[in-house]
Design an enzyme around this catalytic site. Structure first.
Site, PDB file in Angstrom:
ATOM      1  N   GLN A  26       0.734  -1.515   0.026  1.00 24.41           N
ATOM      2  CA  GLN A  26      -0.025   0.094  -0.200  1.00 24.41           C
ATOM      3  C   GLN A  26       0.867   1.339   0.064  1.00 24.41           C
ATOM      4  OE1 GLN A  26      -2.595  -1.707   3.245  1.00 24.41           O
ATOM      5  NE2 GLN A  26      -4.031  -0.310   2.139  1.00 24.41           N
ATOM      6  N   HIS A  46      -1.730  -5.105 -12.952  1.00 23.69           N
ATOM      7  CA  HIS A  46      -1.131  -4.967 -14.474  1.00 23.69           C
ATOM      8  C   HIS A  46      -1.838  -5.604 -15.476  1.00 23.69           C
ATOM      9  CE1 HIS A  46       2.898  -3.918 -12.319  1.00 23.69           C
ATOM     10  NE2 HIS A  46       2.312  -2.965 -12.344  1.00 23.69           N
ATOM     11  N   ASP A  59       2.511   0.599  -8.053  1.00 24.85           N
ATOM     12  CA  ASP A  59       3.506   0.792  -8.606  1.00 24.85           C
ATOM     13  C   ASP A  59       4.642   1.690  -7.980  1.00 24.85           C
ATOM     14  OD1 ASP A  59       2.513  -1.003 -10.361  1.00 24.85           O
ATOM     15  OD2 ASP A  59       2.904   0.102 -12.133  1.00 24.85           O
ATOM     16  N   ARG A  84       3.876   0.125  12.972  1.00 26.86           N
ATOM     17  CA  ARG A  84       3.752  -1.137  12.546  1.00 26.86           C
ATOM     18  C   ARG A  84       3.737  -1.130  11.095  1.00 26.86           C
ATOM     19  NH1 ARG A  84      -1.658  -3.614  10.809  1.00 26.86           N
ATOM     20  NH2 ARG A  84      -1.439  -5.739  10.505  1.00 26.86           N
ATOM     21  N   HIS A 129       1.321  -9.270   4.654  1.00 27.94           N
ATOM     22  CA  HIS A 129       0.028  -8.159   4.726  1.00 27.94           C
ATOM     23  C   HIS A 129      -0.586  -8.340   2.940  1.00 27.94           C
ATOM     24  CE1 HIS A 129      -2.192  -4.586   6.432  1.00 27.94           C
ATOM     25  NE2 HIS A 129      -2.702  -4.878   5.232  1.00 27.94           N
ATOM     26  N   ASN A 173      -1.532 -10.694   8.776  1.00 28.34           N
ATOM     27  CA  ASN A 173      -2.760  -9.702   8.599  1.00 28.34           C
ATOM     28  C   ASN A 173      -3.728 -10.197   8.186  1.00 28.34           C
ATOM     29  OD1 ASN A 173      -3.503  -6.852   9.215  1.00 28.34           O
ATOM     30  ND2 ASN A 173      -4.141  -7.080   7.073  1.00 28.34           N
ATOM     31  N   GLU A 174      -4.872 -10.427   9.056  1.00 24.35           N
ATOM     32  CA  GLU A 174      -6.283 -10.508   8.580  1.00 24.35           C
ATOM     33  C   GLU A 174      -6.282 -12.095   7.747  1.00 24.35           C
ATOM     34  OE1 GLU A 174      -7.907  -7.456   6.896  1.00 24.35           O
ATOM     35  OE2 GLU A 174      -8.014  -5.857   8.890  1.00 24.35           O
ATOM     36  N   ASN A 316      -7.592  -5.988  14.230  1.00 26.66           N
ATOM     37  CA  ASN A 316      -7.864  -4.713  13.558  1.00 26.66           C
ATOM     38  C   ASN A 316      -9.401  -4.546  13.549  1.00 26.66           C
ATOM     39  OD1 ASN A 316      -5.303  -4.981  12.701  1.00 26.66           O
ATOM     40  ND2 ASN A 316      -5.760  -5.651  10.408  1.00 26.66           N
ATOM     41  N   TYR A 318     -12.719  -1.875  12.785  1.00 27.96           N
ATOM     42  CA  TYR A 318     -13.156  -0.698  12.030  1.00 27.96           C
ATOM     43  C   TYR A 318     -14.793  -0.651  12.543  1.00 27.96           C
ATOM     44  CZ  TYR A 318      -9.028  -0.521   9.418  1.00 27.96           C
ATOM     45  OH  TYR A 318      -7.562  -0.467   9.216  1.00 27.96           O
ATOM     46  N   GLU A 386      -4.826  -2.096  14.145  1.00 28.39           N
ATOM     47  CA  GLU A 386      -5.573  -1.030  13.176  1.00 28.39           C
ATOM     48  C   GLU A 386      -6.909  -0.667  13.628  1.00 28.39           C
ATOM     49  OE1 GLU A 386      -6.035  -2.415   9.075  1.00 28.39           O
ATOM     50  OE2 GLU A 386      -3.786  -3.405   8.934  1.00 28.39           O
TER      51      GLU A 386
END
Ligand code: GBH
Length: 489
Positions: A26, A46, A59, A84, A129, A173-174, A316, A318, A386
């Protein structure tokens, strides 16, 4: 009122860790520089740019591969205790296998880690991740049981090269998102639609991969390096719609499907998959004519090998929703996890809505989540790895400010009741490539200008608010920054 006055004076305990989170794909960019191999997100963006809302890719992203010193400067501006971030498997091992270590990739993380620890910031490293080396995907990815060994070999390289300075490791992660989104819902790479089958194979392989990496750390590195190794999972607050027994059972089933399937094998007393869910999938599979359950059980030996392999529970968080069988409407495809449990969910319209369609601000949701985890696994140390809110571009991010204040009040409520919460990481340090949403949704405390080749980062209002909270260790709901000029204190 008294309530507010009392709340304002509450303090986060000494030693409570505040941080921010990011992930390699990310933010890093430099997708093919210095020997990095292709990963499943390079491949997806791509070969199928239309899959991403703004046809963008990672990219270049935030170009953190070149701008990591600015990233660390931002951490110092904010005054965080810990950062992190994740390591890109294919930057270290270009083809995924450990025969060929890319020293230039190792050098990048060495520079980043050195810069972080130079300023007394504690690095927390996620090994995976979501950016699997494409070569391993070609060989089946998380559906090939051999991946437990491939991941363990990669983990050994990471512990070996970085464990002298990194004391907090997270394997995955998750797990649930890796499996549901990648191997059923087609909402994440590799976008394989194997509904009701793929995610269950993935869940089992992930648990074994995690356990292998954990044992390597525990046996070969912890004695000399002295760190900890945990697991991060997304946990939403699932609350029974009414106080009926049926709805209590419904919420339990959703908890089992959304996270217990991935974390019970590691953190529960007896190990293995959650019983009710396991039995339901077996029953449905039989009724659907499958000669064996779509969810393959562990052997007793595997159960024992996986059980207890978590030094801490990373969550994490939300949002959340209400759960009830009465909210369920049958929908294709069958088989699917949703069809396996037949429970529906609902989030009221009057909860504030973020820029992301799936994200609403649920009252008290951190408290609810932490209670649910404690109920399930006792006093395991918990880090919120998160928590965050999406907006569109713009520096005035009142929605994020309100969300963070409410979330941290809710964390204090949990701390007041003795929940073993040790730290909190805001997602995210800065705007970044938000997976299928590209750059259309922003989660950053710092805004990033993706049109600017320099990828200039500018603190949002929320950055000043979070800084003040970390500095004073209290939440002042009336605090307003005097100016938007950021300095290092
Ligand atoms: C995190 O996942 C990721 O770790 C991070 O990379 C990402 O940038 C960040 O979130 C923001 O998206 O069933 O429709 O209610 C969050 C994963 C996504 C899990 C939404 C729960 C609920 C979708 N969450 N999901 S829905």
């Amino acid at each position: 009122t008294w309530g507010v006055a009392v709340k304002q004076s509450r303090k986060f305990p000494d030693g409570f860790i505040f941080g921010t989170s990011t992930a390699s794909y990310q933010i890093e960019g430099a997708w093919n520089e210095d020997g990095k191999g292709e990963n499943i997100w390079d491949y997806l963006t791509h070969t199928n740019p239309a899959a991403i809302e703004d046809q963008s890719s990672g990219d270049v992203a935030c170009d953190s591969y070149h701008k990591y010193e600015r990233d660390v400067e931002m951490m110092r501006e904010l005054g965080i205790d810990s950062y992190r971030f994740s390591i890109a498997w294919s930057r270290i091992l270009p083809n995924g296998l450990a025969n060929n270590v890319n020293e230039a990739g190792v050098a990048y993380y060495n520079k980043l880690i050195d810069e972080i620890v130079k300023y007394n910031i504690e690095p927390m490293v996620t090994l995976y991740h979501w950016d699997l080396p494409q070569r391993l995907q070609d060989m089946g990815g998380w559906l090939n049981p051999l991946i437990a060994d491939w991941f363990a070999d990669y983990a050994r390289v990471v512990f070996d090269r970085f464990g002298d300075r990194v004391k907090y490791f997270i394997t995955f992660n998750e797990g649930a998102q890796i499996c549901y989104e990648g191997y059923d819902w087609v909402t994440k790479a590799p976008r394989l639609n194997m509904s009701g089958i793929g995610e269950y194979i993935c869940a089992k392989n992930l648990a074994l991969a995690h356990a292998k990496a954990y044992h390597i750390y525990n046996d070969d590195y912890k004695p000399t390096q002295g760190g900890v190794c945990g697991y991060t999972i997304a946990v939403s607050s699932f609350v029974p719609l009414t106080d009926s027994d049926e709805d209590a059972y419904a919420a339990e089933l959703v908890n089992q499907l959304q996270w217990g399937l991935y974390t019970d094998p590691i953190f529960s007393k007896d190990g293995g998959f959650p019983k009710e869910l396991f039995d339901l999938v077996a029953k449905k599979s039989a009724a659907q004519g499958f000669p064996r359950s779509r969810l393959t059980d562990f052997t007793e030996e595997e159960k024992a090998y996986i059980r207890g392999t978590g030094d801490f529970f990373g969550v994490n968080h939300y949002s959340g929703s209400f759960a009830s069988a009465s909210l369920y409407t049958p929908q294709p495809p069958v088989p699917s996890p949703k069809d396996d449990i037949e429970i529906g969910q609902f989030a009221p319209d009057d909860w504030p809505q973020a820029a992301s369609f799936w994200l609403k601000q649920m009252p008290d949701s951190i408290y609810i989540v932490l209670k649910n985890i404690q109920k399930r696994y006792g006093d395991v140390p918990i880090y919120i790895t998160e928590n965050g809110w999406s907006t569109h571009e713009g520096i005035e991010d009142e929605g994020r400010v309100a969300y963070y204040r409410a979330a941290l009040e809710s964390a204090l409520d949990a701390l007041d009741e003795g929940i073993n919460l040790k730290g909190y990481y805001a997602w995210s340090l800065m705007d970044n490539f938000e997976w299928m949403a590209g750059y259309t949704e922003r989660f950053g405390l710092y805004e990033v200008d993706f049109e600017d080749p320099e990828r200039t980062r500018t603190p949002r209002k929320s950055a000043f608010i979070y800084k003040q909270i970390m500095k004073t260790r209290t939440i002042d709901h009336d605090y307003e920054p005097e100016s938007y000029v950021m300095t290092i204190d």
